[in-house]
Design a protein around this motif. Sequence first.
Motif, PDB file in Angstrom:
ATOM      1  N   THR A 105      24.399  38.797  27.679  1.00 33.43           N
ATOM      2  CA  THR A 105      25.557  39.617  28.010  1.00 33.43           C
ATOM      3  C   THR A 105      26.200  39.111  29.292  1.00 33.43           C
ATOM      4  O   THR A 105      25.676  38.203  29.951  1.00 33.43           O
ATOM      5  CB  THR A 105      25.148  41.094  28.179  1.00 33.43           C
ATOM      6  OG1 THR A 105      26.326  41.849  28.395  1.00 33.43           O
ATOM      7  CG2 THR A 105      24.202  41.298  29.341  1.00 33.43           C
ATOM      8  N   PHE A 106      27.338  39.636  29.587  1.00 34.93           N
ATOM      9  CA  PHE A 106      27.907  39.421  30.918  1.00 34.93           C
ATOM     10  C   PHE A 106      28.010  40.778  31.591  1.00 34.93           C
ATOM     11  O   PHE A 106      28.286  41.776  30.940  1.00 34.93           O
ATOM     12  CB  PHE A 106      29.268  38.715  30.859  1.00 34.93           C
ATOM     13  CG  PHE A 106      30.289  39.385  29.993  1.00 34.93           C
ATOM     14  CD1 PHE A 106      30.422  38.997  28.671  1.00 34.93           C
ATOM     15  CD2 PHE A 106      31.117  40.380  30.495  1.00 34.93           C
ATOM     16  CE1 PHE A 106      31.377  39.603  27.864  1.00 34.93           C
ATOM     17  CE2 PHE A 106      32.058  40.967  29.686  1.00 34.93           C
ATOM     18  CZ  PHE A 106      32.201  40.588  28.371  1.00 34.93           C
ATOM     19  N   GLU A 107      27.750  40.813  32.858  1.00 34.17           N
ATOM     20  CA  GLU A 107      27.628  42.074  33.580  1.00 34.17           C
ATOM     21  C   GLU A 107      28.989  42.733  33.738  1.00 34.17           C
ATOM     22  O   GLU A 107      29.988  42.086  34.069  1.00 34.17           O
ATOM     23  CB  GLU A 107      27.015  41.826  34.964  1.00 34.17           C
ATOM     24  CG  GLU A 107      26.792  43.107  35.752  1.00 34.17           C
ATOM     25  CD  GLU A 107      26.188  42.818  37.121  1.00 34.17           C
ATOM     26  OE1 GLU A 107      25.948  43.771  37.849  1.00 34.17           O
ATOM     27  OE2 GLU A 107      25.988  41.624  37.427  1.00 34.17           O
ATOM     28  N   ILE A 108      29.039  44.009  33.490  1.00 32.44           N
ATOM     29  CA  ILE A 108      30.264  44.768  33.693  1.00 32.44           C
ATOM     30  C   ILE A 108      29.937  45.976  34.554  1.00 32.44           C
ATOM     31  O   ILE A 108      29.077  46.784  34.206  1.00 32.44           O
ATOM     32  CB  ILE A 108      30.862  45.231  32.370  1.00 32.44           C
ATOM     33  CG1 ILE A 108      31.326  44.039  31.552  1.00 32.44           C
ATOM     34  CG2 ILE A 108      32.015  46.189  32.596  1.00 32.44           C
ATOM     35  CD1 ILE A 108      31.909  44.417  30.229  1.00 32.44           C
ATOM     36  N   GLU A 147      29.194  30.860  22.537  1.00 29.44           N
ATOM     37  CA  GLU A 147      29.370  31.716  23.703  1.00 29.44           C
ATOM     38  C   GLU A 147      30.361  32.841  23.400  1.00 29.44           C
ATOM     39  O   GLU A 147      30.205  33.961  23.890  1.00 29.44           O
ATOM     40  CB  GLU A 147      29.862  30.881  24.893  1.00 29.44           C
ATOM     41  CG  GLU A 147      29.688  31.561  26.230  1.00 29.44           C
ATOM     42  CD  GLU A 147      28.214  31.770  26.587  1.00 29.44           C
ATOM     43  OE1 GLU A 147      27.928  32.713  27.338  1.00 29.44           O
ATOM     44  OE2 GLU A 147      27.369  30.986  26.120  1.00 29.44           O
ATOM     45  N   LEU A 148      31.358  32.525  22.571  1.00 28.80           N
ATOM     46  CA  LEU A 148      32.309  33.564  22.187  1.00 28.80           C
ATOM     47  C   LEU A 148      31.615  34.692  21.421  1.00 28.80           C
ATOM     48  O   LEU A 148      31.975  35.861  21.571  1.00 28.80           O
ATOM     49  CB  LEU A 148      33.424  32.965  21.331  1.00 28.80           C
ATOM     50  CG  LEU A 148      34.460  32.105  22.058  1.00 28.80           C
ATOM     51  CD1 LEU A 148      35.438  31.515  21.051  1.00 28.80           C
ATOM     52  CD2 LEU A 148      35.205  32.928  23.108  1.00 28.80           C
ATOM     53  N   LEU A 149      30.648  34.329  20.589  1.00 31.66           N
ATOM     54  CA  LEU A 149      29.928  35.350  19.829  1.00 31.66           C
ATOM     55  C   LEU A 149      29.123  36.247  20.756  1.00 31.66           C
ATOM     56  O   LEU A 149      28.946  37.444  20.472  1.00 31.66           O
ATOM     57  CB  LEU A 149      29.013  34.687  18.803  1.00 31.66           C
ATOM     58  CG  LEU A 149      29.717  33.899  17.702  1.00 31.66           C
ATOM     59  CD1 LEU A 149      28.688  33.264  16.771  1.00 31.66           C
ATOM     60  CD2 LEU A 149      30.666  34.791  16.905  1.00 31.66           C
ATOM     61  N   LEU A 198      23.615  30.980  14.605  1.00 28.90           N
ATOM     62  CA  LEU A 198      24.262  32.246  14.917  1.00 28.90           C
ATOM     63  C   LEU A 198      23.314  33.323  15.407  1.00 28.90           C
ATOM     64  O   LEU A 198      23.715  34.198  16.185  1.00 28.90           O
ATOM     65  CB  LEU A 198      25.006  32.767  13.678  1.00 28.90           C
ATOM     66  CG  LEU A 198      26.056  31.846  13.059  1.00 28.90           C
ATOM     67  CD1 LEU A 198      26.724  32.541  11.880  1.00 28.90           C
ATOM     68  CD2 LEU A 198      27.084  31.429  14.085  1.00 28.90           C
ATOM     69  N   LEU A 199      22.084  33.276  14.966  1.00 24.03           N
ATOM     70  CA  LEU A 199      21.165  34.383  15.231  1.00 24.03           C
ATOM     71  C   LEU A 199      20.956  34.606  16.723  1.00 24.03           C
ATOM     72  O   LEU A 199      20.903  35.743  17.200  1.00 24.03           O
ATOM     73  CB  LEU A 199      19.825  34.105  14.548  1.00 24.03           C
ATOM     74  CG  LEU A 199      18.936  35.316  14.293  1.00 24.03           C
ATOM     75  CD1 LEU A 199      19.625  36.294  13.373  1.00 24.03           C
ATOM     76  CD2 LEU A 199      17.614  34.880  13.704  1.00 24.03           C
TER      77      LEU A 199
END
Length: 605
Positions: A25-28, A111-113, A189-190
């Motif tokens: 994930t990226f932190e939000i 990375e987009l996924l 993809l997994l």
Amino acid sequence: MAKSSTSVKNIFLRFSSIRKSKKKTFEINDTKIPLMPCTVSQITDYIQTDKLKEAYLNLLSMRLELQKELKAPPTNQVNKEADVNNLFVTLRNKMSVIVRNSSALPSCNKELLVYVAHIILEEEKRQGEPGAVPGWREAWRDAVRDGVRDALKKVHLDRREQNASWLAVHLGLLGKAVVEDLERVKTELLSSYPADFNVFETYVSCHHEAVGEHLKRLLVEVTELKDYHALLDFIIHRYPSDPRDKQRILIVEEDLLNNIKTSYSHCQMDDFKSALENIIITEKEVWTMKKSPDRTDDGFLTSKTYMSICQLIASYADNLEEIDENLRKSVVHFCLEELNSFHTRFEEEFLQHTRSLLTSDLLDCCLWVEYHISYINCFNSLKENMPFYRENFSAQVEQLEKDVDGLIQRLSQTLIKHFETDIKPYMDGMMTKKWLKTNGDFKEVTCRIENYRGLCKSMRAPSAQVFVNDVHYYVAREYVSQLMKKKYSCKKTKSEDAAVKLREQWNELKKLFEDMGSSLNWLYPLGDYLSDIIGMENERKIKDLLIPLVSNYPDISKKQLSAVLYFRDNGFSLEKHNVINQFTVLKRDAGNTNHDRSFFTDILS
């Protein structure tokens, strides 16, 4: 085909134990979300250029602004709320395109996924907040499904007119494509998704759905039995259902499978009917061209008709043995029942197209007989193959055997009637003054028996035995019946000559029928008994000859014995009267004793 099927099944089994990847994930948080969002135009540009992180953070900023403004007096909230909604829908659509392309393209930006998955999770947390857009997970699954559809549409498909095996080839490629797609899900993809996305299960389900839709479209184009079989083989052998783990096995919906089975069954019925009709057409050509029947290696006349029928039913059963047992039984059941109407139609066509052979020359008459024998043998062979199906189709087999027996009997009786018609004029010349002087009529009879003796050797058991016995019985009955017609009466020494001739001819007939294999041995003594009575010089001794005659042939009547005595000598005498009285006593003493066979009863006198 089998190899691809195994690969599909194995990949399911391997994936059942896959360890889920760690969540990426990226932190939000509040410090990462811009205090002032970009313009609508800039956010749109971020979306269009796949900058999902920037687009989403700015959208969150816009949503926070909207939520603050909703608490303040109304200003331009409606416009801003519309902008936020539209931008989130645009983002969601863009994410769907990315997911869809990740299924259809050989490679993608993994990375987009990761961003796609995290945005979906974040939005699911915010459902119910002002400005939140629903349906993110559903949109993701729809995108996966659409991507799978796109991938399967690329599988090569020949037109039917290009390749007779168009469907089998296509299904082989389709199975290979499914294997390769799922392999890529595993390897590429997994790892881009969190565990709770159930990525592999979703792709399996979408492949199932897409393949089912694809098969429905193919089914519209299918018209031939082999192609219906290819569909069933593909579905059942590539996608076996496993009640223990239905989530990991591709299962074609039951309605589609039943639809294909029904279509297969109808096509098979039409195919079998057409095959039976072609058999009749082929046989018509044989009759029209006056082709001689085939012979087996051991010399029996035969027709390939029964082989064609048996092989056809066996091929239908074999093709379905590992596909569906109920469908197999349904198909065989139909075939066995359809044979009954086939036999009726075959018999009608045979009689109609071969009748003219009897009005032609001797060779055509012999060919007519050979045809009858070949089909008697043919349908006996067909009957011999039926017990194989008795266990599951006892009623159908019983009815079929009954119908076949009736057909064989009618064919045999037709031959018997022809034989009877052929020799009757010569039989009518027996026991006359001319008969006593010449052997012409008897030679004609034996000549025809000789002809049938050769033909009977071409007939298989058990029909051959029945036929020979019928011919033997008819000849014996007709020969003896001439004595009952009182056409001639011997004078003086003529009775001895007649007795000698009767014995010689009877013995000749005996040798002929022994050679043909008749089992009616009980008929053989009769000629001697009659010869002894006719040739006995001393009338008193005739009474002694009555005992074995009445004992072995108890159905002889007084009128018939009188006819024999008339042939011997039509003059009245006391001794003849005594012979009749003695016969009456013997018949009375014998009473109504049952006898397992009759002979004189069948002679019209």
